[in-house]
Design a protein around this motif. Sequence first.
Motif, PDB file in Angstrom:
ATOM      1  N   ARG A   1      35.672  37.543  32.462  1.00 47.75           N
ATOM      2  CA  ARG A   1      35.037  36.872  31.386  1.00 47.75           C
ATOM      3  C   ARG A   1      35.185  37.596  30.594  1.00 47.75           C
ATOM      4  O   ARG A   1      34.530  38.602  30.148  1.00 47.75           O
ATOM      5  CB  ARG A   1      33.500  36.917  32.226  1.00 47.75           C
ATOM      6  CG  ARG A   1      33.742  35.411  33.051  1.00 47.75           C
ATOM      7  CD  ARG A   1      31.587  35.719  32.829  1.00 47.75           C
ATOM      8  NE  ARG A   1      31.558  35.294  32.198  1.00 47.75           N
ATOM      9  CZ  ARG A   1      30.103  35.036  32.419  1.00 47.75           C
ATOM     10  NH1 ARG A   1      29.254  36.314  33.540  1.00 47.75           N
ATOM     11  NH2 ARG A   1      29.674  35.518  31.044  1.00 47.75           N
TER      12      ARG A   1
ATOM     13  N   GLU B   1      33.607  33.580  24.576  1.00 45.41           N
ATOM     14  CA  GLU B   1      33.799  34.368  25.999  1.00 45.41           C
ATOM     15  C   GLU B   1      34.423  33.675  26.958  1.00 45.41           C
ATOM     16  O   GLU B   1      34.114  32.189  26.913  1.00 45.41           O
ATOM     17  CB  GLU B   1      31.999  34.068  25.874  1.00 45.41           C
ATOM     18  CG  GLU B   1      31.663  34.932  27.852  1.00 45.41           C
ATOM     19  CD  GLU B   1      30.531  34.745  28.057  1.00 45.41           C
ATOM     20  OE1 GLU B   1      30.100  35.689  28.987  1.00 45.41           O
ATOM     21  OE2 GLU B   1      29.444  33.758  27.834  1.00 45.41           O
TER      22      GLU B   1
ATOM     23  N   LEU C   1      35.306  38.454  25.736  1.00 46.12           N
ATOM     24  CA  LEU C   1      34.836  38.929  24.947  1.00 46.12           C
ATOM     25  C   LEU C   1      35.586  39.206  23.671  1.00 46.12           C
ATOM     26  O   LEU C   1      36.585  39.561  23.566  1.00 46.12           O
ATOM     27  CB  LEU C   1      33.835  39.182  24.633  1.00 46.12           C
ATOM     28  CG  LEU C   1      32.960  38.901  23.632  1.00 46.12           C
ATOM     29  CD1 LEU C   1      31.637  38.147  24.387  1.00 46.12           C
ATOM     30  CD2 LEU C   1      31.619  40.202  22.994  1.00 46.12           C
TER      31      LEU C   1
END
Length: 340
Positions: free
Chosen positions: A223, A216, A225
Amino acid sequence: MSFVAAILGAYLLGPSLAMLRLGSTELVVRGKTFVSTNGYDFDGGSLTGTGRELVLENGGRREKIDLRAIEKAWFEDDARWGGHEECTRLRHIAFGQGEGFDTYISDFAPVGPGKALAILSLDESARMAQPRAQVLVTLSASPLRIKWIRRLSSMGDGQSLGPARRLYRFRKRLYLNDSNQISRVDSSGIAIKKICAWSIESLPLGLAGDRWVISESTDVTNRTLEATDLSTGEYRVLFSPANSSYPIESNQPYRLDSLFGPYVLFSYAPRVIGNTMCWKFLSIRVPDGAFHAIPGIYPTLEPFGPYLAGQAPGSTARIFFKNGKEVDPKKVQPFRRRSR
């Protein structure tokens, strides 16, 4: 990222038999048992931690390691922690006016009979943030012993909760995320070969599909993934909240809950129902990034192999999902408790 140790169980009526045993962590589906363990399998026993000690239970044998005593010995050596100033800062947390450290195993990899490579994470008890320090160690059983290898580099900026997951097993080899790179290591933690570089702003969360390191970005404004392939070192973005229709909650648009098989499970849009905090859930498949919104809202979904088990608030029905999708939802019926 904590999980419910056990879900109240019973069984599902009809041909798609699925049963969660009361008071245990076993899920039985069509005669096959899936187990969600609370500790680590080590030398035929179970290794668990309390934040103050490690405990190995094997049949009638029970051994302990006092982590406070171990820390006290380690903190006598400034060089272990990068010098006097840094060691003094950590000593103040460990033995000063605060609550000290909660110390626990965050990564664990058996490397032979009665031997394991592991990472200890030292969390400041009074804070909800990244660990103050992570230490690579070796563990041995019969008797239970722990040996310092080295302190690992800092990782992430503390925006996400939980420790960096830094030790991976892929194709019977071990890999360690340290010093801004992923390297293949031997059973003593010594680097053998660099696989790829690693950004300090990318927090590793675990391994999915026995191959992909899920991470992450800790950049507050973006932010994402991510997934890194251990076989090639290649990196790709799996999910970006900035390009998603799913709502962003302040600085934490999602919370990763677990990795199961080639799937990543994370939750979003928290809300309180009654006195219970509940979430919506998404599953993302690695490596293609295909995701599925799981219907309903739950306090937690617990992984058992390819299955997930959860209970909707205010309902007696337990719903099972396989690979993020409902298991024949038309046949889902309320559970009945089953005596053991």
